[in-house]
Design an enzyme around this catalytic site. Structure first.
Site, PDB file in Angstrom:
ATOM      1  N   SER A 145       0.869  -1.186   0.000  1.00 53.39           N
ATOM      2  CA  SER A 145       0.000   0.000   0.000  1.00 53.39           C
ATOM      3  C   SER A 145       0.891   1.216   0.000  1.00 53.39           C
ATOM      4  CB  SER A 145      -0.952   0.068   1.205  1.00 53.39           C
ATOM      5  OG  SER A 145      -0.360   0.688   2.322  1.00 53.39           O
ATOM      6  N   TYR A 158       0.140  -0.018  11.693  1.00 52.65           N
ATOM      7  CA  TYR A 158      -0.073  -0.264  10.262  1.00 52.65           C
ATOM      8  C   TYR A 158       1.109   0.288   9.460  1.00 52.65           C
ATOM      9  CZ  TYR A 158      -2.342  -0.151   5.663  1.00 52.65           C
ATOM     10  OH  TYR A 158      -2.638  -0.330   4.342  1.00 52.65           O
TER      11      TYR A 158
END
Length: 329
Positions: A145, A158
């Site tokens: 990502s 994250y």
């Protein structure tokens, strides 16, 4: 073999396949007749995805597996080899998230996010690399990502997991230099229209959505499938990922300040919702759904404006940096 000449049907494992990008990826492989093993924690959801893959024209097997459990992942690899005789492509796609200030988010949640998003991908690679080495070929796809390039405030674990995953992939690629038919491919999508945001843990007590522009998950799945035919180390998908990567490279400090201010403003205005652990510890029952309905007509119109503003901001940063460099001479 994959990477040199398309082999059909390919034997593909997709983890995190019970919804979103993973489901779309499995279905796209199946539509061209490839043989797919779909894996996640929720077997009922996986069976629905496997049925869709079979209806699309491919073979499919559903295997319940938690990627944080190394023995479960080894069992998944064994099931795939038993079903199809080998593995040509492994798509390591599991990702969970937790939104909240670092100190307000339970440490066990931070731990679980790291275990899922980083250790889980390492478990995947550890299970499949011996198979690739025996075969002499294979493609390992890491779905990372834009968080692998740009850290997000209120998502510390994250961000740490995605930065770590990028480093892991680079290290693994270096080890495999002597194996030209074994590839490690990283996918860096921008914000994607999947159920992932509503599935994640929420410790801010505000409804979480994604800023425009938001990618169609089928576009990300198509990029993953292309890597099965034409491997490449790094694939960035979407204008938001490209701009964020460049802006961060130009001025990490300013990028962080802008992101923090945007999030604070959003949280102040967003609808209140209950605090929740989401799917961090338990699988979500909301499965076999690719899209998250984040691309409303209003957001699609706004995406052009956001992209234009981002490009203008990037131009400003580049100009400021250039002037500072010449001014110091």
């Amino acid at each position: 073999m994959p990477g040199s000449k398309q082999q059909s049907p390919l034997r593909v494992v997709v983890t995190g396949a019970s919804s979103g990008i993973g489901q779309a990826t499995a279905e796209l492989f199946a539509r061209r007749g490839d043989r797919v093993v779909v894996a996640a924690r929720n077997l009922d959801g996986l069976e629905k995805v496997a049925a869709r893959c079979r209806a699309g024209g491919g073979e499919a097997v559903a295997v319940a597996a938690d990627v944080t459990d190394v023995e479960a992942v080894r069992g998944l690899a064994d099931r795939a080899v038993a079903a199809f005789g080998g593995i040509d492509v492994w798509v390591s796609n599991v990702g969970v998230g937790a939104i909240g200030r670092y100190a307000d988010t339970p440490m066990q949640t931070h731990d679980r996010v790291i275990r899922s998003n980083l250790i889980g991908h390492m478990n995947d690679a550890h299970a499949v690399m011996p198979i690739f080495l025996r075969q002499g070929h294979g493609i390992f796809v890491n779905v990372i990502s834009l968080g692998g390039f740009v850290a997000a405030p209120y998502a510390a674990a994250y961000s740490a997991s995605k930065f770590g995953l990028r480093g892991f992939a680079e290290s693994l690629r270096a080890e495999l230099v002597g194996h030209p038919h074994i590839h490690v491919c990283d996918i860096y999508p921008g914000f994607v229209d999947t159920p992932g945001l509503r599935h994640g843990a929420n410790y801010v007590g505000r409804r979480i959505t994604s800023p425009p522009p938001v990618l169609d998950p089928w576009r990300v799945a198509a990029a993953i499938r292309r890597r099965a035919d034409n491997p490449a180390p790094t694939t960035v998908v979407g204008v938001s990922a490209v701009l964020a990567r460049v802006m961060h490279a130009v001025s990490p400090a300013l990028t962080a300040r802008v992101m923090e201010r945007l999030l604070i403003t959003y949280f102040d205005r967003a609808e209140r919702v209950p605090v929740s652990d989401g799917n961090v510890f338990e699988p979500s029952p909301d499965t076999a759904i690719v899209e998250g309905n984040l691309r409303s007509p209003r957001k699609r119109i706004a995406s052009g404006a956001v992209a234009t503003c981002s490009a203008a901001a990037l131009g400003y940063l580049l100009s400021k940096r250039r002037h500072a460099r010449f001014g110091n001479r």
